[in-house]
Scaffold this active site. Structure first.
Site, PDB file in Angstrom:
ATOM      1  N   TYR A  86       0.841  -1.209   0.000  1.00 33.43           N
ATOM      2  CA  TYR A  86       0.000   0.000   0.000  1.00 33.43           C
ATOM      3  C   TYR A  86       0.867   1.246   0.000  1.00 33.43           C
ATOM      4  O   TYR A  86       1.740   1.378   0.841  1.00 33.43           O
ATOM      5  CB  TYR A  86      -0.907   0.027   1.236  1.00 33.43           C
ATOM      6  CG  TYR A  86      -2.355  -0.180   0.843  1.00 33.43           C
ATOM      7  CD1 TYR A  86      -3.024   0.817   0.148  1.00 33.43           C
ATOM      8  CD2 TYR A  86      -3.020  -1.362   1.126  1.00 33.43           C
ATOM      9  CE1 TYR A  86      -4.332   0.640  -0.261  1.00 33.43           C
ATOM     10  CE2 TYR A  86      -4.331  -1.555   0.724  1.00 33.43           C
ATOM     11  CZ  TYR A  86      -4.985  -0.548   0.034  1.00 33.43           C
ATOM     12  OH  TYR A  86      -6.268  -0.726  -0.366  1.00 33.43           O
ATOM     13  N   GLU A  88      -0.408   4.757  -0.498  1.00 37.92           N
ATOM     14  CA  GLU A  88      -1.228   5.967  -0.640  1.00 37.92           C
ATOM     15  C   GLU A  88      -0.370   7.208  -0.431  1.00 37.92           C
ATOM     16  O   GLU A  88       0.441   7.258   0.493  1.00 37.92           O
ATOM     17  CB  GLU A  88      -2.376   5.949   0.362  1.00 37.92           C
ATOM     18  CG  GLU A  88      -3.470   4.989  -0.053  1.00 37.92           C
ATOM     19  CD  GLU A  88      -4.608   4.930   0.947  1.00 37.92           C
ATOM     20  OE1 GLU A  88      -4.507   5.546   2.020  1.00 37.92           O
ATOM     21  OE2 GLU A  88      -5.609   4.245   0.643  1.00 37.92           O
ATOM     22  N   ASP A 233      -6.196  13.599 -25.183  1.00 38.89           N
ATOM     23  CA  ASP A 233      -6.190  12.220 -24.684  1.00 38.89           C
ATOM     24  C   ASP A 233      -5.592  11.349 -25.787  1.00 38.89           C
ATOM     25  O   ASP A 233      -6.271  10.993 -26.745  1.00 38.89           O
ATOM     26  CB  ASP A 233      -7.632  11.816 -24.359  1.00 38.89           C
ATOM     27  CG  ASP A 233      -7.756  10.344 -23.976  1.00 38.89           C
ATOM     28  OD1 ASP A 233      -6.724   9.655 -23.925  1.00 38.89           O
ATOM     29  OD2 ASP A 233      -8.898   9.905 -23.738  1.00 38.89           O
ATOM     30  N   THR A 260      -3.085   6.076 -21.890  1.00 38.81           N
ATOM     31  CA  THR A 260      -3.002   4.789 -21.200  1.00 38.81           C
ATOM     32  C   THR A 260      -1.581   4.280 -21.367  1.00 38.81           C
ATOM     33  O   THR A 260      -0.838   4.719 -22.251  1.00 38.81           O
ATOM     34  CB  THR A 260      -3.961   3.737 -21.796  1.00 38.81           C
ATOM     35  OG1 THR A 260      -3.566   3.461 -23.145  1.00 38.81           O
ATOM     36  CG2 THR A 260      -5.409   4.199 -21.753  1.00 38.81           C
ATOM     37  N   LYS A 263      -1.679   0.504 -24.380  1.00 38.23           N
ATOM     38  CA  LYS A 263      -2.034   0.366 -25.793  1.00 38.23           C
ATOM     39  C   LYS A 263      -0.741   0.424 -26.618  1.00 38.23           C
ATOM     40  O   LYS A 263       0.062  -0.489 -26.514  1.00 38.23           O
ATOM     41  CB  LYS A 263      -3.088   1.408 -26.158  1.00 38.23           C
ATOM     42  CG  LYS A 263      -4.403   1.169 -25.387  1.00 38.23           C
ATOM     43  CD  LYS A 263      -5.481   2.177 -25.681  1.00 38.23           C
ATOM     44  CE  LYS A 263      -6.734   1.905 -24.846  1.00 38.23           C
ATOM     45  NZ  LYS A 263      -7.762   2.950 -25.039  1.00 38.23           N
ATOM     46  N   ARG A 269      -1.573  -2.325 -17.717  1.00 39.55           N
ATOM     47  CA  ARG A 269      -2.777  -1.498 -17.811  1.00 39.55           C
ATOM     48  C   ARG A 269      -2.731  -0.394 -16.773  1.00 39.55           C
ATOM     49  O   ARG A 269      -2.655  -0.655 -15.581  1.00 39.55           O
ATOM     50  CB  ARG A 269      -4.025  -2.359 -17.586  1.00 39.55           C
ATOM     51  CG  ARG A 269      -4.126  -3.514 -18.526  1.00 39.55           C
ATOM     52  CD  ARG A 269      -5.461  -4.169 -18.417  1.00 39.55           C
ATOM     53  NE  ARG A 269      -6.387  -3.538 -19.318  1.00 39.55           N
ATOM     54  CZ  ARG A 269      -6.548  -3.894 -20.588  1.00 39.55           C
ATOM     55  NH1 ARG A 269      -5.848  -4.888 -21.102  1.00 39.55           N
ATOM     56  NH2 ARG A 269      -7.424  -3.278 -21.352  1.00 39.55           N
TER      57      ARG A 269
END
Ligand SMILES: *Cc1c(COP(=O)(O)O)cnc(C)c1O
Length: 460
Positions: A86, A88, A233, A260, A263, A269
């Site tokens: 984790y 954060e 984008d 992204t 791609k 991802r």
């Protein structure tokens, strides 16, 4: 490795090769990569699906333009211990301890993103492309603000305010289109007129289904005229921007660029937001804690590796080949009577109007091509008169096939396969012959990170 007999109380004795079990849960195995064995013992359904998917990816041509095969190193990192952590917050200001290595990978990923895309600031935490765009809208705008974006049937993405999306309800999206009279290019005179009338807070460009590059300077001058922010984008073609074979909107002074990582960039991802320093604080706060909790650090590690690779000359060679392959495939299809939206392509994708070419809607065409082991997706064409699940066309792209090493000769053959299948009129003999030729061609092009594992499993 020799298997050892485990004597601790509670463990079953096992024969060589069998994983060590505590009751039914696998704790560890002395011989890696026997996770495959463990999986096949503990969850046969998922193990079988994994092997099936590997074979499917190996035996067919992947032409969905948003898909790719990631690097073996990235597959390795996705399955690494970074998935346990984790983190954060951001490097140097986290909410939990134990961040010496996670800080390092995220710092490297951000630095590499900035240098690759010539950006002042990068956020690599978005869990995928959709939350990435949401974080930008929510971070830089107020609910109800107007965003001028590309019409969905002309190539815009769902996250660009589709009525079915939450963002479509939260913000006031208005639309610009491409013009058939203009060779299918964006009509900037119309765009300027809409912008003057609607006074948007943001001008958004970028697409999922449009076969040309964009004139970012023209968008920027219109946005400046009406005092709007500019966002591009480039999710689909971020890798091609990274390799400088397509234009970089940041060079034209855009405020924000999103992409992204999975791609054309060929990574895991995820999503990357690039912006100016002056917006860095608002973007970071919008991703966390605005929209997300803990980032997926196994993905961040994969993004860091991906960005290092994207800066190499090998990647430039790859990106150029993606474009050449798309031109050759488009040419092969048009020679055989297929009608392409805008009559060609300048990027990695093309849209075939199958209804006009062979009288098949996109869903029927997708099914025919599936039957010959070519994966595509049904696609609406500009102002499509047909419904989205039975649209007029299909969308094809070359990033995945190029990653496998397929080149111009294969593109010519794939063009022949596609045209022959679409023109076969359901003739089963023709379809079966095309399928076996296609599968045979594919076997000569291993899928990175998949082939050896599929083989080793096949042998056991
Ligand atoms: C793919 C894509 C996205 C969304 O990415 P997901 O990872 O599927 O959420 C956003 N914008 C554009 C233009 C895309 O092509």
């Amino acid at each position: 490795m020799e298997s050892t007999t485990v004597k601790r109380e509670g463990f079953r004795r096992r024969s060589p090769g069998q994983p060590i079990c505590w009751k039914n849960s696998v704790l560890r195995s002395p011989s890696m990569p026997s996770f495959r064995n463990e999986l096949s013992i503990n969850d046969q359904e998922i193990a079988a699906a994994l092997v099936g998917e590997e074979r499917r990816q190996q035996d067919g041509v992947e032409l969905i333009p948003s898909e790719n095969y990631t690097y073996p190193e990235v597959l390795e990192l996705l399955g690494s211990v970074f998935t346990n952590k984790y983190s954060e917050g951001y490097p140097g200001r986290r909410y939990y301890g134990g961040q010496q290595y996670t800080d390092e990978i995220e710092r490297l990923a951000r630095e590499r993103a900035c240098s690759l895309f010539r950006a002042e600031h990068a956020n690599v935490q978005p869990l995928s492309g959709s939350p990435m765009n949401q974080a930008v809208y929510l971070g830089l705008l107020e609910p109800g603000d107007t965003i001028l974006a590309m019409d969905l049937s002309h190539g815009g993405h769902l996250t660009h305010g589709a009525p079915v999306s939450h963002m479509g309800r939260l913000f006031n999206f208005i639309r610009y289109k491409t013009a058939p009279s203009n060779g299918g290019a964006i009509d900037f005179d119309e765009l300027r007129a809409i912008a003057r009338e609607a006074r948007p807070k943001m001008v958004l460009c970028g697409y999922s289904s449009y076969p040309r590059d964009l004139d970012y300077a023209a968008f920027k001058s219109i946005a400046d005229e009406v005092g709007a922010l500019t966002m591009a984008d480039v999710s689909h073609y971020g890798g091609l921007v990274a390799a400088n074979v397509m234009r970089n909107p940041l060079d034209a002074g855009f405020d924000v660029m999103t992409t992204t990582s999975h791609k054309t960039l060929r990574g895991p991802r995820g999503g990357i937001i690039l912006c100016r320093k002056e917006n860095a604080g608002r973007i970071d706060a919008s991703v966390f804690p605005g929209l997300q909790g803990g980032p997926h650090m196994n993905v961040v590690a994969g993004i860091a590796v991906t960005l290092k690779k994207a800066a190499t000359s090998d990647f430039q060679v790859y990106a150029r080949q993606v474009l050449r392959n798309a031109k050759v495939l488009a040419g092969a299809l048009m020679e055989r009577g297929m009608k392409l939206v805008t009559d060609g392509t300048d990027n990695h994708m093309m849209v075939v109007d199958t209804a006009a070419s062979v009288g098949l809607d996109g869903r029927a065409a997708e099914d025919v091509l599936d039957a010959i082991a070519i994966t595509t997706n049904k696609q609406v064409i500009p102002d499509d008169p047909r419904p989205p699940l039975r649209p007029s066309g299909i969308r094809l792209g070359t990033p995945a096939a190029t990653t496998r090493g397929m080149g111009e000769p294969e593109m010519r053959r794939i063009g022949e396969f596609i045209a022959a299948a679409l023109q076969a009129n359901g003739n089963d003999v023709v379809v079966a012959r095309l399928r076996s030729e296609c599968v045979e061609m594919c076997r000569a092009f291993p899928v990175p990170g998949v082939m050896s594992r599929a083989n080793s499993v096949a042998k056991t």
